[in-house]
Design a protein around this motif. Sequence first.
Motif, short mmCIF file in Angstrom:
data_model
loop_
_atom_site.label_atom_id
_atom_site.label_comp_id
_atom_site.label_asym_id
_atom_site.label_seq_id
_atom_site.Cartn_x
_atom_site.Cartn_y
_atom_site.Cartn_z
N ALA A 168 15.69 101.66 4.29
CA ALA A 168 16.08 102.60 5.34
C ALA A 168 16.69 101.94 6.58
O ALA A 168 17.73 102.35 7.07
CB ALA A 168 14.86 103.40 5.76
N GLY A 169 16.04 100.90 7.10
CA GLY A 169 16.47 100.35 8.40
C GLY A 169 17.74 99.54 8.27
O GLY A 169 17.89 98.71 7.38
N ASP A 208 12.10 105.09 0.68
CA ASP A 208 10.78 104.53 0.96
C ASP A 208 9.96 105.38 1.94
O ASP A 208 8.97 104.91 2.49
CB ASP A 208 10.89 103.08 1.44
N HIS A 268 4.77 93.50 6.40
CA HIS A 268 5.92 94.38 6.15
C HIS A 268 5.89 94.95 4.73
O HIS A 268 6.76 94.66 3.90
CB HIS A 268 7.25 93.65 6.40
N ARG A 287 18.29 93.86 1.58
CA ARG A 287 17.15 94.61 2.12
C ARG A 287 17.09 94.26 3.61
O ARG A 287 18.13 94.33 4.25
CB ARG A 287 15.88 94.26 1.33
N GLY A 288 15.93 93.89 4.12
CA GLY A 288 15.86 93.70 5.57
C GLY A 288 15.99 92.26 6.03
O GLY A 288 16.08 92.00 7.24
N ARG A 311 9.45 99.15 13.27
CA ARG A 311 10.07 97.86 13.54
C ARG A 311 9.29 97.17 14.66
O ARG A 311 8.91 97.81 15.65
CB ARG A 311 11.54 98.04 13.98
N ARG A 318 22.28 98.85 1.63
CA ARG A 318 20.94 98.46 2.04
C ARG A 318 19.94 99.20 1.14
O ARG A 318 19.90 100.45 1.17
CB ARG A 318 20.80 98.84 3.51
#
Length: 530
Positions: free
Chosen positions: A75-76, A99, A280, A51-52, A233, A72
């Motif tokens: 999205a980011g 998401d 987040h 994930r992030g 972000r 991932r």
Amino acid sequence: MTRHPVVLIAEELSPAGVEALGTDVDVRRVDGSDRAALLPALADADAVLVRGATLMDREAIAAGPRLKVIARAGAGLDNVDIPAATEAGVLVADAPASDVTSTAELTVGLLLAVARNISQADAALKNGSWQRARWSGVELSGKVLGVVGLGRTGSLVARLMAAFGMDVVAHDPYVTAAHASATGVRLLPLDELLARCDFLTVHLPRTPETTGLIGFDSFRRMKPSVRVVNAARGSVVDENELYAALKEGRVAGAALDVYAGEPCTDSPLFTLDNVVATPHLGASTGEAQERAGIDAANSVLLALAGEHVPDAVNVQCGPVPEAMRPWLPLTERLGRVLTRAAGGVPARLEVRLRGEIAGLPAGALELAALKGVLEQTATGAVSRVNAPLLAGRCGLTSRLTASQDGGAQRSAATLRGVFPDGRIVTVTGTLTGVRLQPKLVEVLGHELELPLSGDLTFLRYPDRPGAVGLIGGEFAAEGVDIAAMQISRDPSGTTALAGFCVDAPVPSTALDRAAISVGADLAWRVPATG
Ligand SMILES: NC(=O)c1ccc[n+]([C@@H]2O[C@H](COP(=O)([O-])OP(=O)(O)OC[C@H]3O[C@@H](n4cnc5c(N)ncnc54)[C@H](O)[C@@H]3O)[C@@H](O)[C@H]2O)c1
Ligand SMILES: O=C(O)[C@H](O)COP(=O)(O)O
């Protein structure tokens, strides 16, 4: 026992995502934010799911020599070094749609919260303080909302907030006016948007261009009554400048879901009454996590199977129609046959499509052909991801051509290699029958029909009676059984090409003896894989 591909799950993944991986992979887990645990765990991994919070930088990618895919679940992709992955031939995929709804809905919540001081009033009341005047707010209706970044999330936020009676304007240099008008917003230059908006929400990826985009200059242009929301972000809105602007009354309020450094539990922003902060949570819903997990797991399985991955971000081809997909492994194998036949990599490669497939988008076939051609000689891993890069490095250029006339087949693909010494080598394949079996139908100008699967062996020699017996004898002496074979004379009838599908690789000594016995000028093997 066959080795199952190792899929390393480096962060919390929904049970549905884990289940979607199935039972044909070896699922292992690691805490991706723990660098000392992550790097050794990558050593065996064929795929990693993140994930992030897992930094997949150049060092982490190099720690995974078997890696084929980084997926991932979200999205980011700012935590993944995409150029480093591309160089290493590792496919990167995200779950871009997973998401959007959850993040847009959280953004709506943050807009409402910052307009009405919901979280501050809630905290105060639970602390025994009934302060109705203190937490009076503003309405959204009739106000101007500026959306910076009109992608998936920004567009949904724009549509949702229009229902609140907001006048939505947007800034995004990369979307069309048609997209903006279909979303019901007007596009404005950034400065104009900043000057007009009562609420600002950013929906941008973290890139060098967007880092600090909303900073001192932006706050200077905005009305002091503006309220700023960031659920994209952290570094897109400069936190120090935001703090100063809030403190000095140049910005009326802010709602933040993301931070420049995460996890973030200690920020000067958290000391301000006019700041709403969440940890987040944009994608933190059961629905988004289920979609993200399943989408990412599906990308892993497709990538491990060598199939087209629709969510890949570093494969240089457009969409691949369903009808084109079975041609990918075929074209890759043709590339291998071509390089082995010629004993090297061509300087120019033409991928010619004929017949029914000629009208379909075929960028992926060119990549598959390059992969097949290059993997015999490359030192590292070759995939459709890094094939164009490796081709460029060895001076190989390629092009696609198409003709509606399929000749003897409904559809066929020919690879035509032009070699530095002027030689031209062609190989042609097709898919036959209801099960779309791959077949070789031409090699070096010799027409034949041979299954394009398993281990293959070819010899070209002056045609004469008994030649096949001599070759077969050498193979038999090594215990190699022939599953299928074809002899094809050239149009003059003097040269024969014999192609064999064999149950096991023919040892090179046996191939040399067979070549000598029939006076072959060319003899080569194409292994079943790689
Ligand atoms: N808070 C969360 O949990 C959460 C959840 C999902 C996404 N995100 C973040 O939000 C970002 C946006 O998500 P998305 O789904 O809308 O992505 P998206 O790719 O659909 O949209 C991003 C948009 O930003 C635009 N853009 C890029 N550079 C720009 C610039 N300099 N100025 C103006 N516009 C620019 C692009 O043209 C694109 O339209 C993601 O990259 C991710 O980092 C956060
Ligand atoms: O980029 C995203 O998809 C969101 O920021 C969610 O990130 P997460 O998966 O780390 O919660």
